[in-house]
Design a protein around this motif. Structure first.
Motif, PDB file in Angstrom:
ATOM      1  N   PRO A  52      -4.301  66.179 -10.544  1.00  0.00           N
ATOM      2  CA  PRO A  52      -2.939  66.997 -11.187  1.00  0.00           C
ATOM      3  C   PRO A  52      -3.151  68.552  -9.727  1.00  0.00           C
ATOM      4  O   PRO A  52      -1.979  68.982  -9.670  1.00  0.00           O
ATOM      5  CB  PRO A  52      -4.203  67.236 -12.222  1.00  0.00           C
ATOM      6  N   ARG A  53      -3.803  69.202  -9.315  1.00  0.00           N
ATOM      7  CA  ARG A  53      -3.253  69.770  -8.170  1.00  0.00           C
ATOM      8  C   ARG A  53      -1.926  69.905  -7.728  1.00  0.00           C
ATOM      9  O   ARG A  53      -1.147  70.588  -7.200  1.00  0.00           O
ATOM     10  CB  ARG A  53      -4.532  70.508  -7.946  1.00  0.00           C
ATOM     11  N   LEU A  86       4.168  59.225  -8.717  1.00  0.00           N
ATOM     12  CA  LEU A  86       2.677  60.085  -9.079  1.00  0.00           C
ATOM     13  C   LEU A  86       2.055  59.133 -10.043  1.00  0.00           C
ATOM     14  O   LEU A  86       0.818  58.619  -9.665  1.00  0.00           O
ATOM     15  CB  LEU A  86       3.423  61.747  -9.447  1.00  0.00           C
ATOM     16  N   GLU A  87       2.351  58.775 -11.184  1.00  0.00           N
ATOM     17  CA  GLU A  87       1.003  57.826 -12.082  1.00  0.00           C
ATOM     18  C   GLU A  87       0.893  57.081 -11.543  1.00  0.00           C
ATOM     19  O   GLU A  87      -0.704  56.455 -11.555  1.00  0.00           O
ATOM     20  CB  GLU A  87       2.009  57.787 -13.354  1.00  0.00           C
ATOM     21  N   HIS A 132      -5.188  73.371 -12.819  1.00  0.00           N
ATOM     22  CA  HIS A 132      -4.890  71.756 -12.483  1.00  0.00           C
ATOM     23  C   HIS A 132      -6.053  71.972 -11.338  1.00  0.00           C
ATOM     24  O   HIS A 132      -6.046  72.092 -10.443  1.00  0.00           O
ATOM     25  CB  HIS A 132      -3.515  71.455 -12.517  1.00  0.00           C
ATOM     26  N   PRO A 133      -6.951  70.340 -11.153  1.00  0.00           N
ATOM     27  CA  PRO A 133      -8.052  70.317 -11.176  1.00  0.00           C
ATOM     28  C   PRO A 133      -7.701  69.120  -9.972  1.00  0.00           C
ATOM     29  O   PRO A 133      -6.793  68.657 -10.129  1.00  0.00           O
ATOM     30  CB  PRO A 133      -8.957  69.075 -11.699  1.00  0.00           C
ATOM     31  N   VAL A 134      -8.537  69.990  -9.192  1.00  0.00           N
ATOM     32  CA  VAL A 134      -8.104  68.884  -7.428  1.00  0.00           C
ATOM     33  C   VAL A 134      -8.420  67.338  -7.990  1.00  0.00           C
ATOM     34  O   VAL A 134      -7.691  66.881  -7.437  1.00  0.00           O
ATOM     35  CB  VAL A 134      -8.740  69.580  -6.362  1.00  0.00           C
ATOM     36  N   GLU A 135      -9.277  67.261  -8.495  1.00  0.00           N
ATOM     37  CA  GLU A 135      -9.548  65.784  -8.541  1.00  0.00           C
ATOM     38  C   GLU A 135      -9.237  65.547 -10.099  1.00  0.00           C
ATOM     39  O   GLU A 135      -9.893  66.572 -11.184  1.00  0.00           O
ATOM     40  CB  GLU A 135     -11.339  64.836  -8.605  1.00  0.00           C
ATOM     41  N   GLY A 136      -9.327  64.136 -11.069  1.00  0.00           N
ATOM     42  CA  GLY A 136      -8.450  64.179 -12.201  1.00  0.00           C
ATOM     43  C   GLY A 136      -8.170  62.898 -12.695  1.00  0.00           C
ATOM     44  O   GLY A 136      -7.551  62.528 -13.796  1.00  0.00           O
ATOM     45  N   SER A 196      -4.097  60.057 -16.077  1.00  0.00           N
ATOM     46  CA  SER A 196      -5.278  60.460 -16.492  1.00  0.00           C
ATOM     47  C   SER A 196      -4.385  61.438 -17.850  1.00  0.00           C
ATOM     48  O   SER A 196      -3.091  62.126 -17.663  1.00  0.00           O
ATOM     49  CB  SER A 196      -6.024  61.155 -15.393  1.00  0.00           C
ATOM     50  N   GLU A 197      -5.780  61.960 -18.352  1.00  0.00           N
ATOM     51  CA  GLU A 197      -5.007  63.558 -19.255  1.00  0.00           C
ATOM     52  C   GLU A 197      -4.992  64.348 -18.464  1.00  0.00           C
ATOM     53  O   GLU A 197      -3.944  65.561 -18.479  1.00  0.00           O
ATOM     54  CB  GLU A 197      -6.131  63.878 -20.091  1.00  0.00           C
ATOM     55  N   ALA A 198      -5.926  65.136 -17.497  1.00  0.00           N
ATOM     56  CA  ALA A 198      -5.081  66.238 -16.523  1.00  0.00           C
ATOM     57  C   ALA A 198      -4.176  65.890 -16.154  1.00  0.00           C
ATOM     58  O   ALA A 198      -2.973  66.957 -15.812  1.00  0.00           O
ATOM     59  CB  ALA A 198      -6.202  66.768 -15.899  1.00  0.00           C
ATOM     60  N   LEU A 199      -4.019  64.644 -15.242  1.00  0.00           N
ATOM     61  CA  LEU A 199      -2.540  64.374 -14.422  1.00  0.00           C
ATOM     62  C   LEU A 199      -1.533  65.045 -15.501  1.00  0.00           C
ATOM     63  O   LEU A 199      -0.258  64.899 -15.116  1.00  0.00           O
ATOM     64  CB  LEU A 199      -2.302  62.985 -13.727  1.00  0.00           C
TER      65      LEU A 199
END
Length: 196
Positions: A36-37, A29-30, A192-196, A3-6
């Protein structure tokens, strides 16, 4: 495709600038679509572990330890939070054994997977590498744990032959320097968000 956030959590420089995670860990991780967090947190702890291993090599060249294993351990210590995502924003230890099993299932050998289990519970039987990962996991946010630090001081005292108080003072100094940048690392993680 991450994801873009990750991707941002893995690549944005941060303040202070954070080193990149090892490529093997980025790929993992990918593949796991890590939050992302979590990626931001792992970068912060990995960066502090780099500072600690640099310090140890300079301050105590006589201490035999596996730098690469330490850095890998810091980069994956909380990987079980890809499964137990509730522990990203709340207490819990289910991620420790889950992370260990996850790493084994991904083909990571036990010697490197162990950090997922040992980062939060240490004892006299763990190695210097485990203690460094545990200290980094506290110091990134300026948290000090006396019992943990004393275990590391004891190991370094035995290996170096230096008086315990000298080893303690040197460790205290590097941890104070690390703590000075804690607000920046905390801010980077919280961006960085917990989800995303």
């Amino acid at each position: 495709m991450p994801s873009e956030a990750l991707r941002r959590a893995l690549t944005e420089p941060g303040e202070p600038p954070l080193h990149a995670l090892p490529g093997e860990v980025v790929g993992l991780l990918e593949k796991l679509a890590a939050p992302p967090r979590l990626a931001a947190h792992l970068r912060a702890v990995h960066d502090v572990a780099r500072t600690l291993t640099d310090w140890l090599e300079k301050q105590h060249p006589e201490v035999v330890f596996d730098r690469e294993a330490t850095l890998f351990g810091a980069a994956v210590h909380d990987i079980g939070k890809t499964i137990h995502r509730e522990e990203l924003s709340g207490p819990g230890s289910a991620h420790e054994q889950a992370g260990y099993e996850l790493l084994l299932a991904q083909g990571i050998e036990e010697e490197r997977a162990r950090f997922a289990r040992t980062h939060a519970s240490w004892g006299a039987d763990v190695g210097v590498e485990d203690l460094l990962v545990s200290v980094a996991d506290k110091a990134w946010k300026a948290k000090r744990v006396t019992d943990l630090e004393q275990l590391l001081v004891d190991r370094l005292t035995v290996a170096s032959g230096q008086p315990s108080w000298e080893v303690f003072m040197a460790l205290d100094d590097v941890l104070d320097r690390i703590a000075a940048d804690a607000d920046g690392r905390l801010a980077f993680q919280s961006l960085h968000p917990v989800e995303g």
